[in-house]
Write a protein that holds these residues in place. Sequence first.
Motif: not given
Lengths: 114, 114
Positions: B69-78
């Motif tokens: 969760r870079l920059k505390g906004v968007d998130s990516t799950l891989k």
Amino acid sequence: AQSVTQLDSQVPVFEEAPVELRCNYSSSVSVYLFWYVQYPNQGLQLLLKYLSGSTLVKGINGFEAEFNKSQTSFHLRKPSVHISDTAEYFCAVSLPGGYNKLIFGAGTRLAVHP
Amino acid sequence: EAGVVQSPRYKIIEKKQPVAFWCNPISGHNTLYWYLQNLGQGPELLIRYENEEAVDDSQLPKDRFSAERLKGVDSTLKIQPAELGDSAVYLCASSLLTSTDTQYFGPGTRLTVL
């Protein structure tokens, strides 16, 4: 540890009939209680929640639930259902003072028939 | 107000391939959750972020799953590599920080692993 049991996996009902979806929980400490609804291909939407105070909680779309501490139950009711209420309903608990971790039951599929 | 946005909505891959899911939470929500929902089950928490910090990843299978969760906004799950048993719906939710705040869910990504 906390757990949630939804006693009915499926509930069929005719339109305009009353419905009750049952939820029991297990916890050695006080909990917050929630009901969420999930329509097909959509995310979960909060119907209502119990944090404290009155044990009868009113939510959206005409739903209500009653917290019964002695029976560790939080059953969801609606006096007259519509076709549009057909969905999956999830009961959940979380711990007061905790970080808002929801523990869900397996869900009850409500099927409203004309 | 825009809700929680997830993409893609559907993903079909072959086993051993990598896959990534993206989530954009409600503006101003500093807490973000990823849940796994298997067919016929309630959601189970995989990981929770407060701003950019993963504060509970105890249920995340770290051998193949990762999240950021870079920059505390968007998130990516891989997931890398995906296995047949990973077929499920991956839900993202967001909330404010306190334990009583409602979690708002996105529509989910339905993953099918062939």
